[in-house]
Scaffold this motif. Structure first.
Motif, PDB file in Angstrom:
ATOM      1  N   ALA A 114       0.851  -1.197   0.000  1.00  0.00           N
ATOM      2  CA  ALA A 114       0.000   0.000   0.000  1.00  0.00           C
ATOM      3  C   ALA A 114       0.882   1.242   0.000  1.00  0.00           C
ATOM      4  O   ALA A 114       1.612   1.475   0.967  1.00  0.00           O
ATOM      5  N   PRO A 115       0.856   2.071  -1.047  1.00  0.00           N
ATOM      6  CA  PRO A 115       1.701   3.267  -1.067  1.00  0.00           C
ATOM      7  C   PRO A 115       1.218   4.295  -0.047  1.00  0.00           C
ATOM      8  O   PRO A 115       0.031   4.574   0.040  1.00  0.00           O
ATOM      9  N   ASN A 116       2.162   4.817   0.737  1.00  0.00           N
ATOM     10  CA  ASN A 116       1.841   5.790   1.788  1.00  0.00           C
ATOM     11  C   ASN A 116       0.811   5.223   2.761  1.00  0.00           C
ATOM     12  O   ASN A 116      -0.070   5.934   3.239  1.00  0.00           O
ATOM     13  N   GLY A 117       0.971   3.948   3.086  1.00  0.00           N
ATOM     14  CA  GLY A 117      -0.017   3.271   3.922  1.00  0.00           C
ATOM     15  C   GLY A 117       0.274   3.382   5.403  1.00  0.00           C
ATOM     16  O   GLY A 117       0.268   2.377   6.126  1.00  0.00           O
ATOM     17  N   ASP A 118       0.512   4.618   5.898  1.00  0.00           N
ATOM     18  CA  ASP A 118       0.732   4.837   7.330  1.00  0.00           C
ATOM     19  C   ASP A 118      -0.436   4.286   8.149  1.00  0.00           C
ATOM     20  O   ASP A 118      -1.563   4.182   7.655  1.00  0.00           O
ATOM     21  N   GLY A 119      -0.171   4.024   9.425  1.00  0.00           N
ATOM     22  CA  GLY A 119      -1.225   3.585  10.324  1.00  0.00           C
ATOM     23  C   GLY A 119      -1.990   4.747  10.933  1.00  0.00           C
ATOM     24  O   GLY A 119      -3.123   5.032  10.559  1.00  0.00           O
ATOM     25  N   LEU A 120      -1.370   5.443  11.882  1.00  0.00           N
ATOM     26  CA  LEU A 120      -2.004   6.562  12.583  1.00  0.00           C
ATOM     27  C   LEU A 120      -1.081   7.768  12.489  1.00  0.00           C
ATOM     28  O   LEU A 120       0.081   7.703  12.901  1.00  0.00           O
ATOM     29  N   ASP A 121      -1.590   8.889  11.952  1.00  0.00           N
ATOM     30  CA  ASP A 121      -0.824  10.126  11.835  1.00  0.00           C
ATOM     31  C   ASP A 121      -1.445  11.191  12.732  1.00  0.00           C
ATOM     32  O   ASP A 121      -2.603  11.578  12.530  1.00  0.00           O
ATOM     33  N   LEU A 122      -0.664  11.649  13.705  1.00  0.00           N
ATOM     34  CA  LEU A 122      -1.072  12.731  14.591  1.00  0.00           C
ATOM     35  C   LEU A 122      -0.416  14.007  14.076  1.00  0.00           C
ATOM     36  O   LEU A 122       0.796  14.170  14.146  1.00  0.00           O
ATOM     37  N   ASP A 123      -1.211  14.918  13.545  1.00  0.00           N
ATOM     38  CA  ASP A 123      -0.722  16.047  12.772  1.00  0.00           C
ATOM     39  C   ASP A 123      -1.138  17.349  13.462  1.00  0.00           C
ATOM     40  O   ASP A 123      -2.300  17.731  13.434  1.00  0.00           O
ATOM     41  N   SER A 124      -0.179  18.015  14.124  1.00  0.00           N
ATOM     42  CA  SER A 124      -0.462  19.238  14.864  1.00  0.00           C
ATOM     43  C   SER A 124      -1.581  19.010  15.880  1.00  0.00           C
ATOM     44  O   SER A 124      -2.546  19.785  15.974  1.00  0.00           O
ATOM     45  N   CYS A 125      -1.451  17.941  16.633  1.00  0.00           N
ATOM     46  CA  CYS A 125      -2.442  17.587  17.655  1.00  0.00           C
ATOM     47  C   CYS A 125      -1.840  17.755  19.054  1.00  0.00           C
ATOM     48  O   CYS A 125      -0.629  17.628  19.244  1.00  0.00           O
ATOM     49  N   THR A 126      -2.684  18.021  20.032  1.00  0.00           N
ATOM     50  CA  THR A 126      -2.229  18.236  21.401  1.00  0.00           C
ATOM     51  C   THR A 126      -2.997  17.361  22.382  1.00  0.00           C
ATOM     52  O   THR A 126      -4.180  17.095  22.201  1.00  0.00           O
ATOM     53  N   TYR A 127      -2.287  16.935  23.415  1.00  0.00           N
ATOM     54  CA  TYR A 127      -2.854  16.098  24.475  1.00  0.00           C
ATOM     55  C   TYR A 127      -3.519  14.850  23.883  1.00  0.00           C
ATOM     56  O   TYR A 127      -4.747  14.725  23.812  1.00  0.00           O
ATOM     57  N   VAL A 128      -2.657  13.931  23.469  1.00  0.00           N
ATOM     58  CA  VAL A 128      -3.103  12.703  22.807  1.00  0.00           C
ATOM     59  C   VAL A 128      -2.598  11.506  23.597  1.00  0.00           C
ATOM     60  O   VAL A 128      -1.435  11.461  24.016  1.00  0.00           O
ATOM     61  N   ARG A 129      -3.463  10.502  23.758  1.00  0.00           N
ATOM     62  CA  ARG A 129      -3.109   9.259  24.440  1.00  0.00           C
ATOM     63  C   ARG A 129      -3.402   8.092  23.492  1.00  0.00           C
ATOM     64  O   ARG A 129      -4.551   7.909  23.078  1.00  0.00           O
ATOM     65  N   VAL A 130      -2.359   7.333  23.162  1.00  0.00           N
ATOM     66  CA  VAL A 130      -2.511   6.162  22.290  1.00  0.00           C
ATOM     67  C   VAL A 130      -2.083   4.943  23.098  1.00  0.00           C
ATOM     68  O   VAL A 130      -0.954   4.896  23.604  1.00  0.00           O
ATOM     69  N   SER A 131      -2.966   3.959  23.213  1.00  0.00           N
ATOM     70  CA  SER A 131      -2.640   2.801  24.040  1.00  0.00           C
ATOM     71  C   SER A 131      -3.288   1.535  23.504  1.00  0.00           C
ATOM     72  O   SER A 131      -4.344   1.573  22.870  1.00  0.00           O
TER      73      SER A 131
END
Length: 496
Positions: free
Chosen positions: A208-225
């Motif tokens: 998959a070209p450019n097949g990133d999973g999760l992109d946080l783009d200029s985001c604040t106070y993020v919790r990934v778990s």
């Protein structure tokens, strides 16, 4: 209140188009002040879905939402595409300016990205692609078309959409669902605040070209778990816009925690940049597992970006069969004007607003085994070295398979291939290695150039199959080596 799409004419028979049923359920829920829109078990064909505030979209176990690859249905919306704020095809599942938005359940959001990927490959092969949609995008983005990039789709404006994008949203929860086969990046959060991503699976095939999973783009106070990534590009990315566009908007990604995640495949496990022009700071990554990703922890930028990447703490991470466990690359070769000679110049250039800053990067309690290319790759700029990198309680073992061909530790301007090599560092001020073990298959375990203030304390460096020096240094100042192994005769340096 619950609003089941079956009550609005939706059918999970994999044949009926349920776009209008889903839209009606969302609008009815919104008019009632909010609630939960339920997609029960079944296979639902649909076009684009637009979310609203105070809505929970509940995709239940056994439900598959199948987005149809009819390009003309995804009308242009304001977006950020590869770091540029512009207009692009509407994301398949989209929300803009929302508050209190939740996507939950154990179901699947299926992007059917193959048709989009085919056009990408057509463009990459030098063929053309024209449509009324791309012509519309050229008109909407006419002011930015003069920007020179090496992005394949930029001239044609076939700006493939992410599967899910939330734009300028607050109080976001993504929980439990599987998102797969996205046209472009899988899940893209832009200018979002107060975000929780928990127990989500991100899947894209290796091709998959450019097949990133999760992109946080200029985001604040993020919790990934507790998330699982198995994708064709970088797994979890932190970004903040590209070049002048990103610097003008000047919104950083900051205050982010990532924990208890597994990365099965991808170009990088947790990645910072290369679109970092608004800045990235105050990020912790802990208790994660990377198996088979090309890089583990990856920082990438270049002389066009500017911005900063700082205050990054990585701890309690295990890696296996990665190409290179951690990389910092200030000469990243993609997304630039290839005609600009400064991008690849080995000499120092003038420091300007385009000069990226990287400092305070700390990697603690990390184990990486069966690594293929290099134990580490840290490459700053001669005019702006990386500052304050520490490795503490780190063990890195390269594969002993003599047939392993290795690869690029990271994508510098001129391809640099390594196999079974040690850690390479260049243009760094303040490098600290405490209780670090590096076991290579060939070459020095530690190769340092143009460094200042190097502290090596209780390091154990082992070369496996040759008699090269354990440490090789060129033009390094203020180097201090201490600890038990430093007292042994076989532990020695080669310095110019």
């Amino acid at each position: 209140m619950y609003y089941n799409i079956l009550d609005f004419g939706g059918k999970g028979d994999s044949k009926t188009d349920s776009t209008e049923a889903i839209k009606m359920a969302i609008n009815t829920c919104t008019k009632a002040g909010g609630g939960t829109v339920v997609i029960p078990a079944g296979q639902y064909k649909t076009g684009p879905i637009e979310l609203k505030s105070n809505i929970t979209l509940q995709v239940e176990a056994g439900a598959v939402v199948i987005f149809q690859p009819d390009f003309q249905r995804y009308s242009p919306v304001r977006t950020r595409w590869s770091g540029y704020e512009c207009y692009g095809f509407s994301p398949l599942l989209y929300g803009n300016g929302l508050k209190n938005v939740t996507i939950t359940g154990r179901g699947i959001l299926e992007g059917q990205g193959e048709a989009w990927w085919d056009v990408y490959h057509q463009l990459k092969n030098g063929e053309t692609y024209l449509s009324t949609m791309t012509e519309t995008l050229k008109q909407l983005n006419h002011e930015k078309l003069a920007i020179k990039t090496n992005l394949v789709e930029w001239d044609s404006q076939f700006l493939r959409p992410p599967l899910l994008q939330l734009f300028e949203c607050e109080h976001v929860l993504l929980e439990g669902v599987t998102l797969q086969n996205s046209p472009f990046w899988n899940t893209h959060l832009v200018y979002c605040h107060d975000v929780t991503v928990d127990k989500v699976t991100f899947k894209n095939p290796a091709n998959a070209p450019n097949g990133d999973g999760l992109d946080l783009d200029s985001c604040t106070y993020v919790r990934v778990s507790n998330c699982h990534f198995d994708v064709g590009d970088d797994c979890l990315c932190l970004k903040s816009g590209i070049n002048e566009d990103g610097r003008n908007i000047a919104k950083p990604t900051e205050h982010v925690t990532v924990q208890n995640c597994t990365m099965k495949a991808g170009h990088g496990g947790v990645v910072f940049g290369s679109e970092n022009s608004g800045g990235i700071r105050n990020v912790t990554v802990s208790n994660c597992l990377f198996i088979g990703t090309d890089r583990g922890i990856r920082l990438k930028t270049n002389r066009a970006r500017g911005g900063y990447i700082e205050n990054i703490l990585i701890s309690n991470v295990y890696m296996e069969h990665v190409l290179c466990p951690f990389t910092i690359n200030s000469f990243y070769r993609y997304g630039i004007d290839d005609d600009d000679p400064l991008m690849a110049s080995p000499e120092a250039v003038e420091i300007t607003e385009k000069t990226p800053i990287i400092n305070h990067i700390h990697l603690h309690q990390i184990t990486a085994k069966q690594c293929r290319a290099a134990a580490g790759f840290l490459y700053g700029l001669p005019e702006k070295p990386i500052e304050d990198v520490s490795l503490r309680h780190v063990t890195i073992e390269m594969t002993e398979d003599l047939q392993e061909q290795g690869g690029e530790p990271d994508m510098v301007q001129d391809a640099l291939i390594m196999a079974g090599a040690g850690m390479f560092g260049k243009y760094i001020h303040r490098l600290t290695c405490h209780d670090v073990k590096i076991k290579t298959r060939q070459g020095p375990a530690l190769q340092l150039e143009e460094m200042k203030n190097v502290q090596l304390d209780n390091v154990e460096l082992v070369r496996k199959h040759d008699e090269t020096p354990v440490i090789e240094m060129k033009n390094c100042e203020d180097v201090h080596v201490s600890g038990k192994q430093a007292e042994k005769e076989e532990y020695y340096l080669a310095c110019d």
